[in-house]
Design a protein around this motif. Sequence first.
Motif, PDB file in Angstrom:
ATOM      1  N   MET A   8       0.841  -1.168   0.000  1.00 26.18           N
ATOM      2  CA  MET A   8       0.000   0.000   0.000  1.00 26.18           C
ATOM      3  C   MET A   8       0.893   1.240   0.000  1.00 26.18           C
ATOM      4  O   MET A   8       1.869   1.309   0.722  1.00 26.18           O
ATOM      5  N   ALA A   9       0.571   2.205  -0.836  1.00 25.00           N
ATOM      6  CA  ALA A   9       1.378   3.421  -0.964  1.00 25.00           C
ATOM      7  C   ALA A   9       0.626   4.620  -0.403  1.00 25.00           C
ATOM      8  O   ALA A   9      -0.586   4.678  -0.434  1.00 25.00           O
ATOM      9  N   LEU A  10       1.380   5.582   0.114  1.00 28.13           N
ATOM     10  CA  LEU A  10       0.817   6.812   0.648  1.00 28.13           C
ATOM     11  C   LEU A  10       1.688   7.982   0.217  1.00 28.13           C
ATOM     12  O   LEU A  10       2.899   7.959   0.427  1.00 28.13           O
ATOM     13  N   THR A  11       1.101   8.976  -0.416  1.00 24.31           N
ATOM     14  CA  THR A  11       1.783  10.239  -0.645  1.00 24.31           C
ATOM     15  C   THR A  11       0.977  11.314   0.073  1.00 24.31           C
ATOM     16  O   THR A  11      -0.249  11.231   0.159  1.00 24.31           O
ATOM     17  N   SER A  12       1.667  12.299   0.624  1.00 27.84           N
ATOM     18  CA  SER A  12       1.008  13.313   1.449  1.00 27.84           C
ATOM     19  C   SER A  12       1.544  14.692   1.119  1.00 27.84           C
ATOM     20  O   SER A  12       2.729  14.863   0.831  1.00 27.84           O
ATOM     21  N   ASP A  13       0.654  15.668   1.194  1.00 22.95           N
ATOM     22  CA  ASP A  13       1.027  17.062   1.040  1.00 22.95           C
ATOM     23  C   ASP A  13       0.404  17.850   2.179  1.00 22.95           C
ATOM     24  O   ASP A  13      -0.793  17.729   2.427  1.00 22.95           O
ATOM     25  N   PHE A  14       1.209  18.633   2.879  1.00 21.70           N
ATOM     26  CA  PHE A  14       0.743  19.494   3.963  1.00 21.70           C
ATOM     27  C   PHE A  14       1.029  20.924   3.560  1.00 21.70           C
ATOM     28  O   PHE A  14       2.044  21.205   2.932  1.00 21.70           O
ATOM     29  N   SER A  15       0.161  21.829   3.966  1.00 22.99           N
ATOM     30  CA  SER A  15       0.464  23.235   3.721  1.00 22.99           C
ATOM     31  C   SER A  15      -0.128  24.104   4.816  1.00 22.99           C
ATOM     32  O   SER A  15      -1.126  23.746   5.441  1.00 22.99           O
ATOM     33  N   MET A  16       0.548  25.217   5.053  1.00 24.03           N
ATOM     34  CA  MET A  16       0.062  26.270   5.953  1.00 24.03           C
ATOM     35  C   MET A  16       0.164  27.558   5.161  1.00 24.03           C
ATOM     36  O   MET A  16       1.134  27.764   4.428  1.00 24.03           O
ATOM     37  N   SER A  17      -0.838  28.409   5.325  1.00 23.53           N
ATOM     38  CA  SER A  17      -0.765  29.683   4.626  1.00 23.53           C
ATOM     39  C   SER A  17      -1.463  30.768   5.425  1.00 23.53           C
ATOM     40  O   SER A  17      -2.336  30.494   6.246  1.00 23.53           O
ATOM     41  N   ALA A  18      -1.028  31.977   5.176  1.00 22.32           N
ATOM     42  CA  ALA A  18      -1.666  33.157   5.766  1.00 22.32           C
ATOM     43  C   ALA A  18      -1.633  34.249   4.709  1.00 22.32           C
ATOM     44  O   ALA A  18      -0.622  34.445   4.031  1.00 22.32           O
ATOM     45  N   SER A  19      -2.753  34.927   4.559  1.00 27.86           N
ATOM     46  CA  SER A  19      -2.788  36.040   3.616  1.00 27.86           C
ATOM     47  C   SER A  19      -3.674  37.133   4.180  1.00 27.86           C
ATOM     48  O   SER A  19      -4.559  36.872   5.005  1.00 27.86           O
ATOM     49  N   GLY A  20      -3.420  38.351   3.763  1.00 27.23           N
ATOM     50  CA  GLY A  20      -4.238  39.454   4.226  1.00 27.23           C
ATOM     51  C   GLY A  20      -3.764  40.766   3.648  1.00 27.23           C
ATOM     52  O   GLY A  20      -2.650  40.881   3.132  1.00 27.23           O
ATOM     53  N   LEU A  21      -4.629  41.734   3.720  1.00 26.05           N
ATOM     54  CA  LEU A  21      -4.316  43.075   3.253  1.00 26.05           C
ATOM     55  C   LEU A  21      -4.565  44.033   4.402  1.00 26.05           C
ATOM     56  O   LEU A  21      -5.668  44.105   4.936  1.00 26.05           O
ATOM     57  N   TYR A  22      -3.529  44.746   4.794  1.00 27.31           N
ATOM     58  CA  TYR A  22      -3.572  45.680   5.909  1.00 27.31           C
ATOM     59  C   TYR A  22      -3.518  47.084   5.313  1.00 27.31           C
ATOM     60  O   TYR A  22      -2.568  47.422   4.603  1.00 27.31           O
ATOM     61  N   THR A  23      -4.549  47.899   5.560  1.00 24.81           N
ATOM     62  CA  THR A  23      -4.590  49.241   4.984  1.00 24.81           C
ATOM     63  C   THR A  23      -4.854  50.283   6.054  1.00 24.81           C
ATOM     64  O   THR A  23      -5.380  49.984   7.120  1.00 24.81           O
ATOM     65  N   LYS A  24      -4.467  51.505   5.720  1.00 26.19           N
ATOM     66  CA  LYS A  24      -4.709  52.633   6.611  1.00 26.19           C
ATOM     67  C   LYS A  24      -5.015  53.856   5.749  1.00 26.19           C
ATOM     68  O   LYS A  24      -4.369  54.075   4.718  1.00 26.19           O
ATOM     69  N   THR A  25      -5.971  54.617   6.153  1.00 25.38           N
ATOM     70  CA  THR A  25      -6.337  55.797   5.389  1.00 25.38           C
ATOM     71  C   THR A  25      -5.437  56.964   5.776  1.00 25.38           C
ATOM     72  O   THR A  25      -5.223  57.247   6.949  1.00 25.38           O
ATOM     73  N   ALA A  26      -4.919  57.634   4.745  1.00 23.27           N
ATOM     74  CA  ALA A  26      -4.100  58.835   4.931  1.00 23.27           C
ATOM     75  C   ALA A  26      -4.721  59.963   4.092  1.00 23.27           C
ATOM     76  O   ALA A  26      -5.691  59.743   3.370  1.00 23.27           O
TER      77      ALA A  26
END
Length: 169
Positions: free
Chosen positions: A1-19
């Motif tokens: 029996m064979a097993l292949t695995s992929d793991f991932s972690m991610s973070a994304s975002g947009l940080y804005t400030k009005t000037a």
Amino acid sequence: MALTSDFSMSASGLYTKTADLETPSAELSWRRTVHLDSGTGAGKADLRFTDTRTLAASATEDLDLAGSLLDAFGAALTFVRVKGIFISAAAANTNNVVIGAAAANPWIGLLNATGTITLRPGASVSATSGVADATCMAVTAGTGDLLKVANSAAGTSVTYDIVIVGASA
């Protein structure tokens, strides 16, 4: 029996400030991935446990990583090394799910002997070993193989999902 695995972690975002004349921003796009081929050495895994589990109010369970868990085909799993572990508490839970600190034979690969992680409703935690790591999160059958999972309080049950990927040697 064979097993292949992929793991991932991610973070994304947009940080804005009005000037006055502009809108400064800082964009985040962060991701880490691990791919494991089938086998038992560095960068490989041959065992996988997945389940959705429910604990009664105030209940605990010790997941035996070396002998009592079953794979998707009903075969007993004996992890020697954990390459990745993922736990997610159901959003509908009222109580927390507490991971770690088994009273006897605690698995120290993730949290040492007495450490715990509290997952509030809807929270998740993951840990992976790097692809070049041959040691990973070791499991010692009979003396260091129990992962405790607990319902933090009385009144209601808790449900959680768990995925463990690892190697038999």
